[in-house]
Structure formats: structure tokens, C-alpha cells
Design an enzyme around this catalytic site. Structure first.
Site, PDB file in Angstrom:
ATOM      1  N   LYS B  81       0.849  -1.203   0.000  1.00 53.04           N
ATOM      2  CA  LYS B  81       0.000   0.000   0.000  1.00 53.04           C
ATOM      3  C   LYS B  81       0.881   1.247   0.000  1.00 53.04           C
ATOM      4  O   LYS B  81       1.868   1.311   0.730  1.00 53.04           O
ATOM      5  CB  LYS B  81      -0.917  -0.015   1.228  1.00 53.04           C
ATOM      6  CG  LYS B  81      -2.005   1.054   1.204  1.00 53.04           C
ATOM      7  CD  LYS B  81      -2.936   0.887   2.396  1.00 53.04           C
ATOM      8  CE  LYS B  81      -4.017   1.952   2.412  1.00 53.04           C
ATOM      9  NZ  LYS B  81      -4.876   1.842   3.614  1.00 53.04           N
ATOM     10  N   SER B 156      -9.822   2.082   2.588  1.00 53.07           N
ATOM     11  CA  SER B 156      -8.926   2.796   1.697  1.00 53.07           C
ATOM     12  C   SER B 156      -7.960   1.898   0.913  1.00 53.07           C
ATOM     13  O   SER B 156      -7.427   2.310  -0.102  1.00 53.07           O
ATOM     14  CB  SER B 156      -8.098   3.806   2.486  1.00 53.07           C
ATOM     15  OG  SER B 156      -7.254   3.128   3.420  1.00 53.07           O
ATOM     16  N   SER B 180      -9.976  -0.295   6.800  1.00 52.24           N
ATOM     17  CA  SER B 180      -9.380  -0.191   5.458  1.00 52.24           C
ATOM     18  C   SER B 180      -8.642  -1.427   4.961  1.00 52.24           C
ATOM     19  O   SER B 180      -8.212  -1.468   3.812  1.00 52.24           O
ATOM     20  CB  SER B 180      -8.431   1.003   5.402  1.00 52.24           C
ATOM     21  OG  SER B 180      -9.165   2.199   5.450  1.00 52.24           O
TER      22      SER B 180
END
Lengths: 99, 505
Positions: B81, B156, B180
């Protein structure tokens, strides 16, 4: 009556250093009002005798040994700078015209 | 599509370590897959072809030289990420503010991955600074759900979840502040784990809400998640909230769970997470999962956690408050974007103009909301009350875990919604995190494991399992047992039902 006025949102933007536009203010004022309406629910159960929690795990101060460890070099620290001069961060003037 | 990309991380590692296939071949197969499908998925913001192949080559050379693999995942390709710093590789956090920023240091998670011989393929798309539940808040455009390209992959960490669901990477790293990791896992039919807060170092994780942020594993199987969990977890003196205790034995727990016996395990169904606002197909999938747990020998009881309904409002005060402070670091002075530096504007004006240009709408909303909640006159009513709710939620968990070993609920109330559907309605978007937030506020461990497809729309549903702090191993035992039973009953892993993507370019 709304929780938050357009003027208050403009003030918040100023405090948060966000040069928001007039159009944004119109949108944000309505949205923040709606969000505040919803989150205000927390006061329903937040009785005076309930202690606040700031962190999930109990925090204690942590010391490390007082020994020198390598940090970033000057070159590394400046590598991402928007502007650098003489091995330092170059910044715009700090005082405004009126000052 | 080559077979390699369909294998689990555990299977890939076994083949690489037995020299049946090289790490370079495995990495190349995934890079080829990315080249083939990422135009459609947009899971990646940056692909580090050179770095990935070099890392894979190093693993192959080590094994050829007779050295033991650095970890059980050495040679396995991973998607990282874009909120974790990578020395020499761009890190944007999905924001224009950090476009082109090359960090001068590795996050601890990044360092541990490198030291374990895990091959980092690239950086994945995300909602800007991890604020969102759909990845639509990325400044670089949305990521598409591999199950239906018109739908969101969660957020997210939508880039991480989509990358593994699309077989672009075997495993991925996410971060979970309000759900997330788990909610993207749920809507993409993949496994996502939020470890106990403090279980994985936050050093180099660009801070959104420091008391909630936690990095964790994303994978296609519970065992793969466990293997990755053990690679990234552990005490780090560089994170003052890192827990100085042994990592829970999650891999052993996953292997034990896969034997399929849950007798003696007490499971609590959270009474408050169902009913109004929950998609009927999600509720039916959840009920079937609970029955499956019962069939595995678990004792299932209903548990009431009355304050969980206040978790969402408390979160949307605490997280924005912390974010308003954390994002003050983006001041256009030391790194990141700077605009209007033309000699006529002062530093303060440059700062305000830069932040206006560099931040997207959701980030601005949250900064202003947090600024408001922390301001004198409102502090007690908003932030102060939210902190009290945090105490009440922790107490609900403590009371529940007196009675049961784990709690379960749906991971999120609906299946993947359509891209664009909730962008103009922040409150509707926030509801996606309804069930995941309590574990962030209390800091305990939680997992989402696929529970099949919703019968009304054919989209993946996730089962959330929650365990006490530092009892992360319970998630893996229960999750692995459930996964094995569900896969056996359905005739295979859910992820293999994802539509084929190749050749549609």
C-alpha cells in the site's frame, strides 16, 4: 438551526491553512453540518463518570539508550525539498506586506 | 493466464524453495499479469519492475548457494500500500501533495519484507491518506473491483485488495484505521487482518490517525495472511506504541484451524450488527457462516455490545481530530508539493494555497471537522465525548470476551457498491465502516474472511471475526477452520469464481 455556519467553516479553513474557494465553502458547510448532526450522538452516552480513552493500549514513556545512531544525511533530508539553497530549505518570506 | 499466479503464497514459496520454479519466474509472471490487466483494474500507482526482479534474483541466488530461505515467504511477490515509505521508490499516499516524492528511508514493515526476501512488486492505490471506503478518493483515479469493474474494491486499501483478487500479486499489505484492510477484503472475496494495535510497527506508515492506524496482511487464504503477519509483526523501538511482547503464534493457529475442529471454541454473534441498513443477501451469507461455525463444533451465543452503535460517530470525531494535527506536517516547506512560490506570496499564503491544491475534498472535510472538534468551546461535547465512547466500547469488548473467545459479525453491511454511488454523500460512505470501527477504537485484533457470494447480486461477502488484544491467533484458528469448511462445501476457494480478466484489453 444548523450546527455550523458558512462563516464558521470559512474560519476553520483559515485555521487549517486551506485556501478554499467560495464554491467549496457552500458544499462543505452543508456536508459538515450533516456530519456533525450525526456524530453529535456520542453525547447521548458520554456520562460524566466515564473516563476518556486516548489510546487503545496503555502508554508509558519509552526511553532509549543515549547513544548516537545514524540519521538522514543533509543530502537525503533535502532530496525531497520543493526548494533548497546553500544546503538548507529555501522558504518564501515569512512576513506579509503589512508586517 | 499462467498457473503460477493462481497459486497461494504458501504454494509459491514451497516451489521456489524446492527450486521447482525460480523466484524470478514467479515475479515475471506477476509483472506480466499486471501489464495485462492493470489498465482495467488500476490497482497499482507504481510498478517497480527493476527492484522486484533484483529482489527475486537475490532470493534465487541465495537458494542456489545452499542458503536457507530468509523466511517462509522468501521469493513471493507482494503489493505494498502506497502509505508505507519505500526508500528510492515513490510514495504518494494517493495524494497530489506527495506526487513524485521519493522517501529517503524504508518503513519498518518495508524493511522487514525486504529482509524476509519478499518481493515488492510496487505500490498500490488508495483513498488519499487512507481516508475513504472506496478508493475513489485517490487523486490518481479509482481502482476497479475485479468481480465487477463498475464497482468499488473497498477502501482505503482498494489497490491492495484488488491486486490480489486480480492475481496481480500473491499477497499484499494494507493499513486499517477504521476498516481499510477488512472492508476491501470483504468486497473482493479476500482475507484481510487488522492485527492488535501495536502488533505491527507504524514507523514509516504515513500517519492519518495515530491512535488507530495499524498495518496488516491481505491475502487469498488465511494461511497466507498468517505467514505474512509473522513476517511484519513484532516489537520496534522506533514506534513508541509498539508492543514489546512475542508475536501471537498465528501460523500455528491457522494450521490447527485448517484441521476443521472448533469444539470448545465459544463464538459470540454481535446482536447490534444486523437488521435495518444491512443487505438481505449479506445477512443470509452471515447466517450461513454462523451455522458453519456451529457445525464445526463451536458453541454459538448471541452477545449484546450496546455501545457499538456509537463507534461510528466516535470514530468520525477522533480520526478527523488526529488527522487535522497529523496532516499539518504538509506545509510545503520541507518536502512535497509547493505552489505559488513566486516571490509575491508569504510562506503562510504558499502553505494555504499548496494545501488547497494538494488535498482532495475528503481530506479537507476531515481536517476541518477535526479542527472544529478540537476547538475550545466544542472540545468537551465532541472530542471529549468521543473519547468516553471509546472507553465504553472497550468495556463492551471486555464484557463480551468474558463470555466468548471470539465475536463475529458481517464485515460491512453491503456488497461492493457502484463507483460514484456514494461520492457526494459522506455519511453514506462512512456507513461502510460501521462494523469494523469498534476494533480500531478498542485496539483489538480482527479479520475478514470470505463467506461466499450474496445470493441477490453474486458479489462477495465477508465474515468478520474479532478477538481480544494480543489474541490474534484466535482469528486465524477460527478463520482457517471456517475457510476450509466453506471451500469444501462450495467445491473450491471463492476467489476462483472471480471473472477471468485476461484478453479483454
Amino acid at each position: 438551526m444548523p450546527n455550523i455556519s458558512r462563516d464558521e467553516v470559512a474560519h476553520l479553513a483559515k485555521l487549517a491553512r486551506l485556501a478554499v474557494t467560495d464554491d467549496e465553502l457552500d458544499v462543505f458547510a452543508g456536508q459538515l453540518d450533516q456530519i456533525l448532526d450525526s456524530v453529535a450522538k456520542v453525547s447521548e452516552v458520554a456520562a460524566a463518570d466515564v473516563p476518556p480513552t486516548s489510546h487503545a493500549v496503555p502508554l508509558t514513556n519509552v526511553f532509549r539508550q543515549d547513544v548516537v545512531v545514524p540519521g538522514l544525511t543533509q543530502q537525503q533530508a533535502l532530496a525531497g525539498a520543493p526548494s533548497a539553497e546553500d544546503g538548507r530549505f529555501r522558504v518564501p518570506r515569512i512576513l506579509g506586506e503589512e508586517q | 493466464m499462467t498457473e503460477l499466479i493462481k497459486l497461494t503464497a504458501a504454494e509459491l514459496a514451497e516451489k521456489i524453495h524446492a527450486r521447482e520454479v525460480s523466484a524470478v519466474e514467479v515475479t515475471q509472471a506477476h509483472l506480466d499479469r499486471i501489464a495485462e490487466v492493470d489498465d482495467h483494474i488500476h490497482a497499482f500507482l507504481h510498478v517497480d519492475t527493476e527492484g522486484a526482479l533484483a529482489a527475486a534474483k537475490a532470493v534465487d541466488e541465495g537458494i542456489a548457494g545452499g542458503k536457507a530461505p530468509a523466511s517462509p515467504l522468501a521469493g513471493v511477490p507482494l503489493a505494498l500500500k502506497d502509505v508505507l515509505t519505500t526508500e528510492g521508490v515513490p510514495t504518494t499516499c494517493g495524494s497530489k501533495t506527495l506526487e513524485g516524492w521519493i522517501p529517503p528511508y524504508d518503513a519498518t514493515v518495508t524493511r522487514k519484507l525486504r529482509e524476509a526476501g519478499v518481493v515488492i512488486l510496487g505500490k498500490t492505490n488508495m483513498d488519499e491518506f487512507a481516508m475513504g471506503s472506496s478508493t475513489e478518493n485517490s487523486a490518481y483515479g479509482p481502482t476497479h473491483n475485479p468481480w465487477d469493474h463498475a464497482r468499488i474494491p473497498g477502501g482505503s486499501g482498494g489497490g491492495s485488495s484488488a491486486s490480489i483478487a486480480a492475481f496481480e500479486a500473491a499477497i499484499a499489505i494494507g493499513t486499517d484505521t477504521g476498516g481499510s484492510i477488512r472492508q476491501p477484503g470483504s468486497v473482493t472475496g479476500t482475507v484481510g487482518v487488522k492485527p492488535t494495535y501495536g502488533g505491527v510497527s507504524r514507523y514509516g506508515l504515513v500517519a492519518f490517525s495515530s491512535s488507530l492506524d495499524q498495518a496488516g496482511p491481505c491475502a487469498r487464504t488465511v494461511l497466507d495472511a498468517a505467514l505474512l503477519h509473522e513476517v511484519i509483526a513484532g516489537y520496534d523501538p522506533r514506534d513508541s506504541t509498539s508492543i514489546d511482547a512475542p508475536v501471537p503464534p498465528v501460523v500455528a493457529a491457522a494450521r490447527q484451524g485448517a484441521n476443521g475442529d472448533l469444539s470448545g471454541v465459544k463464538v459470540g454473534v454481535v446482536k447490534e450488527f444486523g437488521g435495518d441498513g444491512y443487505q438481505p443477501g449479506v445477512e443470509r451469507s452471515f447466517q450461513a457462516a454462523v451455522e458453519q461455525l456451529r457445525a464445526l463444533g463451536a458453541e454459538v451465543v448471541e452477545v449484546s455490545c450496546p455501545n457499538f452503535v456509537y463507534a461510528l460517530p466516535a470514530y468520525y470525531l477522533i480520526a478527523p481530530s488526529e488527522c487535522s494535527s497529523n496532516l499539518a506536517r504538509f506545509d510545503a516547506m520541507r518536502y512535497g508539493l509547493r505552489v505559488a512560490d513566486d516571490g509575491t506570496h508569504s510562506a503562510e499564503e504558499v502553505m494555504s494555497l499548496t494545501r488547497e491544491k494538494g488535498f482532495g475534498a475528503e481530506v479537507k472535510r476531515r481536517i476541518m471537522l477535526g479542527t472544529y472538534a478540537l476547538s475550545s468551546g466544542y472540545y468537551d461535547a465532541y472530542y471529549g465525548s468521543a473519547q468516553k465512547v471509546r472507553t465504553l466500547i472497550t468495556r463492551d469488548f471486555a464484557a463480551a470476551f468474558e463470555k466468548v473467545d471470539v465475536l463475529v459479525s458481517p464485515t460491512t453491511p453491503t456488497t461492493a457498491f457502484k463507483i460514484g454511488e456514494r461520492v457526494d454523500d459522506p455519511m453514506a460512505m462512512y456507513l461502510a465502516d460501521l462494523c469494523t470501527i469498534p476494533s480500531n477504537l478498542a485496539g483489538n485484533a480482527a479479520m475478514s474472511v470470505p463467506s461466499g457470494l450474496s445470493d441477490e447480486d453474486g458479489l462477495p461477502v465477508g465474515l468478520q471475526i474479532m478477538a481480544p488484544a494480543l489474541a490474534d491467533d484466535r482469528l486465524y484458528r477460527v478463520g482457517a477452520a471456517y475457510e476450509a469448511a466453506r471451500d469444501a462445501a462450495a467445491g473450491g476457494a471463492l476467489i476462483h469464481k472471480v471473472p477471468e480478466l485476461g484478453g479483454t484489453k
